[in-house]
Structure formats: structure tokens, C-alpha cells
Design a protein around this motif. Structure first.
Motif, PDB file in Angstrom:
ATOM      1  N   ILE A  37       0.822  -1.310   0.102  1.00  0.00           N
ATOM      2  CA  ILE A  37       0.030   0.054   0.008  1.00  0.00           C
ATOM      3  C   ILE A  37       0.878   1.167  -0.028  1.00  0.00           C
ATOM      4  N   ASN A  38       2.112   1.417   0.654  1.00  0.00           N
ATOM      5  CA  ASN A  38       2.534   2.280   0.752  1.00  0.00           C
ATOM      6  C   ASN A  38       4.420   2.123   0.753  1.00  0.00           C
ATOM      7  N   ALA A  39       4.906   2.404  -0.249  1.00  0.00           N
ATOM      8  CA  ALA A  39       6.464   1.921  -0.244  1.00  0.00           C
ATOM      9  C   ALA A  39       7.019   3.307  -0.229  1.00  0.00           C
ATOM     10  N   GLN A  40       7.238   3.781   0.915  1.00  0.00           N
ATOM     11  CA  GLN A  40       8.014   5.233   0.962  1.00  0.00           C
ATOM     12  C   GLN A  40       9.125   5.505   0.097  1.00  0.00           C
ATOM     13  N   ILE A  41       9.376   6.663  -0.495  1.00  0.00           N
ATOM     14  CA  ILE A  41      10.384   6.970  -1.029  1.00  0.00           C
ATOM     15  C   ILE A  41      11.736   7.087  -0.075  1.00  0.00           C
ATOM     16  N   THR A  42      12.649   6.347  -0.511  1.00  0.00           N
ATOM     17  CA  THR A  42      13.984   6.224   0.249  1.00  0.00           C
ATOM     18  C   THR A  42      15.207   6.568  -0.390  1.00  0.00           C
ATOM     19  N   SER A  43      15.107   6.420  -1.684  1.00  0.00           N
ATOM     20  CA  SER A  43      16.307   6.513  -2.304  1.00  0.00           C
ATOM     21  C   SER A  43      16.818   7.905  -2.880  1.00  0.00           C
ATOM     22  N   PHE A  44      15.919   8.918  -2.226  1.00  0.00           N
ATOM     23  CA  PHE A  44      16.513  10.290  -2.990  1.00  0.00           C
ATOM     24  C   PHE A  44      16.569  11.246  -1.600  1.00  0.00           C
ATOM     25  N   GLY A  45      16.869  10.742  -0.694  1.00  0.00           N
ATOM     26  CA  GLY A  45      17.150  11.534   0.580  1.00  0.00           C
ATOM     27  C   GLY A  45      16.023  11.976   1.028  1.00  0.00           C
ATOM     28  N   THR A  46      16.150  13.198   1.897  1.00  0.00           N
ATOM     29  CA  THR A  46      14.993  13.589   2.416  1.00  0.00           C
ATOM     30  C   THR A  46      13.911  14.338   1.401  1.00  0.00           C
ATOM     31  N   THR A  47      12.665  13.993   1.642  1.00  0.00           N
ATOM     32  CA  THR A  47      11.685  14.419   0.697  1.00  0.00           C
ATOM     33  C   THR A  47      10.635  15.020   1.378  1.00  0.00           C
ATOM     34  N   SER A  48       9.726  16.045   0.565  1.00  0.00           N
ATOM     35  CA  SER A  48       8.558  16.966   0.917  1.00  0.00           C
ATOM     36  C   SER A  48       7.930  17.015  -0.296  1.00  0.00           C
ATOM     37  N   PRO A  49       6.421  16.746  -0.119  1.00  0.00           N
ATOM     38  CA  PRO A  49       5.817  16.312   1.216  1.00  0.00           C
ATOM     39  C   PRO A  49       6.187  15.009   1.468  1.00  0.00           C
ATOM     40  N   ALA A  50       6.596  14.890   2.786  1.00  0.00           N
ATOM     41  CA  ALA A  50       6.733  13.834   3.442  1.00  0.00           C
ATOM     42  C   ALA A  50       5.674  12.519   3.528  1.00  0.00           C
TER      43      ALA A  50
END
Length: 746
Positions: free
Chosen positions: A23-36
Motif C-alpha cells: 500500500i505504501n512503499a515510502q521514497i527512500t532513495s532520494f534523501g529527505t523528501t517533501s511532502p513527506a
């Protein structure tokens, strides 16, 4: 059984956990993201950012299980990326954004709606009032106003906290305007309104001609240069006007107008936002004219108003009369304190179609024909009963002047009048230099805020000078010093400043004429070393739509008239934006007791008849605007009638000045004060209380030699009754000054 159940349970939990991860595979490969991940309250125009990596594109989807991009950026986007306006998101909705085509993504929810709802728009000629409200209601919002002008969108206002705004600068030639409102919370864009329906400016109004309009009423004008007035219903600002007129008697057509497809121009172009215009080309006496007016904004014009009619009064003499010099004239030779001076004259019968010319010189050489001295100045012909010298005259010098008339332009010319004499007041230069007024001078009209009117002067001196200023609403002077009851005097202005705020010295009024002068003293001198007062300068304040204090033209200065009728004439120093009517008063008493009032005159002149022979009359006039504004009375003018008197009725001229004791004394409610003057003089009689404070001005004007009287009914200058007690009355006539006491009892 327990093991099986445990295995089934374990299998089910594992399946749910795997599903949750899908359901939610959080973005992790591009550093800190926004909107989180799981961010809420996100703008509908979000700014996306990441701190590392080089994504192929940025995508937004409404579903994470079935990835379908509703927005895809260009290739290799850079951080931050602002979502374009055309792709703005919906309020209160869950979205997913990804930098790798949906393999990993962050979930976010946009801010709930507070959508501006635009109320109906009612545009004006050049502006439109816009109002709106947020739905549902939300406090603490700010708004941007987007504006479409037919060719593109722009931001008309940003960060406003009101829920209304006036869009300005609308053009009559643009047919499609619309607006859109953006609601924000701080820098966060919350929502956009729908675009408003198209709107256009309201049409230019067709003015209504108001004066002169009717030959049977106010359509008869007594000048060949009338002022035409009009108005627009419900008012309008920021527009110009055009007027045109034609000689109806001679069946003339209106001149061709470029705006109407013709090759010519209208009689008068743009009147600079004013709703009146004085004609600049003389009309023909005895002719009837038609006229129209229309409004104009840039290149757009309204329809012409309905035609109105007026007739120019005619009483053209067969031969031109010789004018009679009025002022400066008489015996003894008068001294003038206003430089350059204005010459006044009159004719002893009413006539139209005349022009007048004044000539002045330092000698009488050539009289009764043209003066021939090299100092001679000949002014241009004018239709008025007064002319101002075109340059400052030499101080301390005696001048001679005369006047003549002619019928029309290039018509028969009269003889010159007998010459009159006057002396220009000398400005003594002592240890303290006498200043010279430099601005405003010459009766110029000041248009603007009263509080910003500055009086300026010059003075050349090696010493540091202080200055003091007099301001009054009348040019009356005593020994060169303004002396009217309206006089206000400033405190000393120190440190060499050569200007003063007029309104701070005397509260100025729209539509009035003011007279001012200045003197100097040497800074720190003891006893004070002061200069004489300067010459008197004058200026007028713009009237706007207010009434205007009229200026007396003739007859004045105790002019002798050879009959028992008089044409009384006055002038407006400035034009009002409203049509004006006049109330005239005349009386044999200088305090206007038993005065005759002639109300609601349309023109600045009128004939009064049935006057008593061998009498002195005093007269004054005020103006009234149609908005209810009423001016003060003008200064008082005076003239004398002549006629046959029986032997023994001729007045005996006294040989001495005298101020008699009032009678009765004590008194209640009125008392009479008799006084005598052996020569024509400027007379002032004022009443003071026992502390020396002025209570009432009874007389303050030029008077003829003879015995006179004035009544006092125990009132003050404001019209209220005074208290019981002792009062002092003082006369000043030329160099004669006397005082007496009187008692008022109740």
C-alpha cells in the motif's frame, strides 16, 4: 489442531503485513523528501523537493495500487519542483507522488477547501468592485486577486486580508474582463475560486445640461463669455467632457468632429474632469445658441446630451460711451498697495457688445488723446469692467490712467475718459529689508489641499531676518497695512525661513480670495528693528463644488451715478463645479439695516432701479451652490446717486472729525452712534469689552465726507447677545482715532 490454527494465523498476519507494505512503499532513495510520507494539509499547488539522486521524472497518482499518473514532469527534474497552476490538485484529497515511476512513493493529503465564492460583479465606468466569501468559512486567510484584461492574466493584488477589492483602470474598448481569487494561509495556497463570469465596464454616462437651459427662465445670459454647467446622474469620476454649441439664430450647424467622422474638432475639447466650462471665444449679443455636452474617456465617447438653448442679451449702443474711471481715482490722490494694480471703471447705462481699453503712464503728455510718454503702457481690449496692469509698477511713483470703449472688435472707438491719478505705495528700505511677496501673487488660483499652500517671499539682506505675515479676505488697508476684521497675523518666523503655511496662519476656505503681506525684523535686535509691511499680494482657492465668495467689480469706491438706477456687477475669482445663484443686498445703511435683498440671480450682474437721489448706497453679494453650500458675503461696495434737490436740502460737509456720545446711554436694546468726517475716508468703528477684546465691528469700509450714524443692538460678531456691562467704542478714520464708553443694561 492448535498448531494448524497457529500456522493459519501466522500465514494470515504475514499476508496482511505484505499487503500493507504494498500500500505504501515510502521514497527512500532520494534523501529527505517533501511532502513527506503521510503529510496532511498540503497546498493544492505543492512544491516537491528531495535532497539527493537524479530522478528520471516526477509523477503524481490518485492510486497506489493501480499507478496511473495524472501529472508527469519533464525529464530529469531538479529540486524543488513547483506544480504548475494548470495542474493544481483538488482540496481534501489523498495523492501519491513518486520519483521512480511508482516503485516507491509518498502519500499526502491536500488541505481542506476554503474556496472563495465570488459575488455578482457590478462594474463602474473605470472600475469594478469585487467581493467574495470562503466556503466553508475559514478565518485567518489572505487572498490574491487575479485579473484578466482581455489579453492575459495578471496579479492585481496579493496578500490582502479583506474579502473585497476594487479593480481599476477598466477601458471602454475592452469587452471581456474577469477575475479569480486565490485563498492562502500564510504562503500556503489553499484554493482557487472559479473564474468569474465575463464583465464589461458600464457605459459612459450621457451628461445632463443644467445651465443655461431655458430662454423663458435662466437661458438669458448677460455675458458674451458664459459658463456652461452640466452634471451626470449618480456621479462619475475620472472622465472628461466635450461641449459643442451653434448659433441657432443664423441656422449654423455644429462643427464637424473627428470623433463623429468629421474632419474638424469640437468647439471645446476635454474639460479636465470638470463639469463646467467658460467659453473662450465671445458669442454674439442678441443671438440664440444651442449647445450639447458628452462624456469622454480616452478615445471612447458617450452620446451627446439633449440640446439646450440660451440667448445672449443685447443692448448695443449706437455710439460707444466714454467710460468713467472708478478706482484708483478721486480726490485726494489715492495710494494703491496692491502691485500691479487693477483698474476699475463703469458706464452709466447698461450696454452690451462693448470692449474696453486702459492706458497708463508716468505723465499726462498727449492727453486727452493717447499718452505719448515712453513710460506709457496700453493694455489690450477686454469685455470686462476691470483690467490689471501687466507688470509691477514703480514704487513711490505717481501714475495717470484713462480708459475708452469701442463697439465690438474693430468698431467705433470712444474718446478717452478724463485721466485719473494714483500713487504706488513706497516700500521704505530701512535697516531691515522690506520683503517682496513672490508666490502666490496676482490673484492666481491654487488647486489642491488647503494645508499645503505655502506663501513665499524674497528679501536681500546681510543680516539674519525674522518674518511676520498678515492674511485677510479683504484688500482693505490702513496706512499700507491690511486692516479688515478678517485679518490674521502670524507669530514671528525666525532663522531666515522665507515661506509660511497659509492655512496655519488663517484657516482657508474653498472658493475664497485672500490678501497677504509680509514684513521683516533683524533677528535678535533690541529694540526690534522692523521693516514696513510689503505690498499686498493675492490668491484664490479652488472651489470644487462649493460656493465662491464673489469679488465686487462696479459700482464701488463711492462712484457717483448720474441717475437713480445702477447696474451692479461682480466677478468670480474661481469657477465652481456647481451652477451658482446669487443673493444681492443693498441698503442706505452701511450695516445693512433695512436692506433690500434680491435673491436667486443667475448672472453676475443685475439692474436695480428706483433708488433715492443724492444718496449713498452700500451693496454686497453672496453665491449659493446647488449642493446647499453658501458663501460669505463679498466685501461691501458703495456708490452715490445724483439728482435734483431743493435748496436747503444739500448736506453741509463738516470741517472736523467727530465721534459723538451714543444715545441713549445706558441703553437696551439698541443705541445710535453719530460721527462726522470732513473728507472721504476709510472708516472703522469697533466695540470692545472692558478687557480690550473686540466684541463687534460696526463699520469697516470707505465712506463719503459728511455726518453719519450707525446703530448697535448689543450683539457680537457671532450674532449672540452681549452681557450687561461697560463697553468701549472706537473710530478710526484716516489718521483720526477717538474712543468713548457706553453701558448696556438688561
Amino acid at each position: 489442531m492448535r498448531v494448524l490454527m497457529k500456522n493459519k494465523f501466522t500465514t494470515t498476519v504475514l499476508v496482511l503485513l505484505v499487503a500493507a507494505g504494498a500500500i505504501n512503499a515510502q521514497i527512500t532513495s532520494f534523501g529527505t523528501t517533501s511532502p513527506a510520507n503521510f503529510a496532511v494539509g498540503v497546498s493544492i499547488l505543492p512544491s516537491f523537493s528531495w535532497t539527493s539522486g537524479s530522478p528520471a521524472s516526477l509523477q503524481i497518482s490518485e492510486s497506489s495500487t493501480t499507478w496511473a499518473a495524472i501529472y508527469t514532469s519533464g525529464a530529469s527534474p531538479t529540486s524543488p519542483l513547483n506544480l504548475p497552476l494548470a495542474d493544481k490538485l483538488d482540496n481534501g484529497k489523498v495523492y501519491y507522488w513518486s520519483l521512480d515511476g511508482g516503485t516507491s512513493f509518498n502519500e499526502f493529503k491536500t488541505v481542506n477547501a476554503a474556496k472563495p465564492i465570488i459575488n455578482p460583479i457590478y462594474p463602474n465606468i473605470t472600475s469594478a468592485y469585487i467581493s467574495w466569501y470562503p466556503m466553508p468559512y475559514s478565518s485567518g486567510l489572505s487572498y490574491d486577486v487575479r485579473f484578466y484584461n482581455g489579453t492575459g492574466w495578471s496579479t492585481a493584488a496579493s496578500g490582502i486580508t479583506n474579502t473585497y477589492y476594487t479593480v481599476t483602470g477598466l477601458e471602454q474598448t475592452v469587452t471581456t474582463y474577469k477575475v479569480q481569487i486565490i485563498a492562502k494561509k500564510g504562503s500556503l495556497v489553499i484554493s482557487y475560486s472559479d473564474e468569474s463570469p465575463d464583465f464589461t465596464p458600464s457605459s459612459l454616462p450621457v451628461p445632463v445640461a443644467s445651465y443655461p437651459t431655458d430662454p423663458s427662465n435662466d437661458g438669458l445670459v448677460y455675458t458674451t463669455l458664459p459658463t456652461l454647467y452640466w452634471y451626470v446622474e449618480n456621479g462619475a469620476s475620472g472622465i472628461d467632457y466635450q461641449i459643442r454649441y451653434r448659433n441657432f439664430t443664423d441656422s449654423e450647424s455644429y462643427p464637424a468632429n473627428t470623433d463623429d467622422g468629421g474632419s474638424g474638432t469640437p468647439n471645446i475639447i476635454s474639460t479636465s474632469n470638470k463639469t463646467f466650462k467658460k467659453l473662450v471665444s465671445s458669442l454674439l449679443a442678441g443671438k440664440t445658441y444651442k449647445w450639447q455636452v458628452r462624456s469622454k474617456l480616452n478615445t471612447a465617447v458617450s452620446n451627446w446630451s439633449s440640446e439646450k438653448t440660451f440667448t445672449v442679451y443685447s443692448s448695443v449702443p449706437l455710439t460707444p460711451p466714454v467710460p468713467i474711471a472708478s478706482w484708483p481715482a478721486g480726490t485726494p490722490t489715492p495710494t494703491v498697495y496692491i502691485n500691479p494694480p487693477t483698474f476699475y471703471y463703469y458706464i452709466d447705462s447698461y450696454a452690451t457688445g462693448l470692449q474696453f481699453q486702459v492706458q497708463y503712464s508716468k505723465t499726462t503728455a498727449g492727453d486727452p488723446n493717447d499718452f505719448t510718454d515712453v513710460s506709457t503702457v496700453t493694455l489690450n481690449y477686454t469685455t470686462g469692467l476691470f483690467q490689471a496692469a501687466t507688470a509691477t509698477l514703480e514704487t513711490g511713483q505717481t501714475y495717470y490712467w484713462h480708459v475708452r470703449s469701442r463697439i465690438g472688435s474693430g468698431g467705433t472707438v470712444s474718446n478717452w475718459s478724463p485721466y485719473s491719478t494714483f500713487t504706488v505705495a513706497a516700500i521704505a528700505s530701512g535697516a531691515a529689508t522690506t520683503p517682496m511677496p513672490s508666490w502666490p501673487v496676482g490673484g492666481t488660483t491654487i488647486d489642491g489641499t488647503m494645508s499645503t499652500i505655502l506663501l513665499s517671499w524674497t528679501a536681500s539682506s546681510t543680516a539674519t531676518l525674522d518674518y511676520q505675515v498678515n492674511i485677510a479676505t479683504s484688500p482693505e488697508v490702513t496706512l499700507g497695512v491690511l486692516s479688515h476684521g478678517s485679518l490674521a497675523t502670524s507669530s514671528w518666523i525666525t532663522t531666515g525661513v522665507t515661506s509660511a503655511n497659509a492655512n496655519a496662519i488663517k484657516a482657508l476656505t474653498a472658493g475664497a480670495t485672500y490678501y497677504w503681506q509680509v514684513r521683516s525684523r533683524i533677528n535678535g535686535s533690541s529694540p526690534a528693528i522692523m521693516s514696513p509691511w510689503s505690498m499686498v499680494a493675492s490668491f484664490s482657492t479652488a472651489a470644487g463644488a462649493s460656493s465662491v465668495v464673489p469679488l465686487i467689480v462696479s459700482p464701488n469706491y463711492l462712484q457717483p451715478l448720474n441717475n437713480t438706477a445702477a447696474v451692479l456687477t461682480w466677478n468670480l475669482p474661481v469657477q465652481s463645479e456647481s451652477p451658482l445663484k446669487y443673493d444681492l443686498q443693498y441698503s442706505k445703511n452701511s450695516n445693512f439695516s433695512n436692506a433690500v435683498t434680491v435673491p436667486n440671480l443667475n448672472n453676475p450682474s443685475t439692474l436695480v432701479s428706483g433708488l433715492e437721489p443724492n444718496s449713498t448706497y452700500y451693496w454686497r453679494v453672496l453665491s449659493k451652490a446647488d449642493n446647499g453650500s453658501i458663501s460669505s458675503y463679498s466685501t461691501t461696495a458703495a456708490f452715490k446717486t445724483t439728482g435734483t434737490t431743493a435748496v436747503g436740502e444739500n448736506e453741509v460737509i463738516p470741517t472736523d472729525y467727530e465721534l459723538a456720545q451714543n444715545y441713549p446711554n445706558p441703553f437696551n436694546p439698541t443705541t445710535r452712534i453719530n460721527f462726522s468726517i470732513p473728507q472721504n475716508s476709510f472708516v472703522s468703528i469697533r466695540v470692545f469689552d472692558i478687557l480690550g477684546r473686540e466684541v463687534k465691528t460696526l463699520i469697516d469700509q470707505q465712506m463719503t465726507a459728511g455726518s453719519h450714524s450707525v446703530e448697535w443692538n448689543a450683539d457680537n460678531n457671532l450674532g449672540g447677545k452681549v452681557s450687561t456691562g461697560m463697553y468701549i467704542y472706537r473710530i478710526t478714520a484716516g489718521s483720526f482715532v477717538a474712543t468713548r464708553k457706553m453701558s448696556f443694561i438688561k
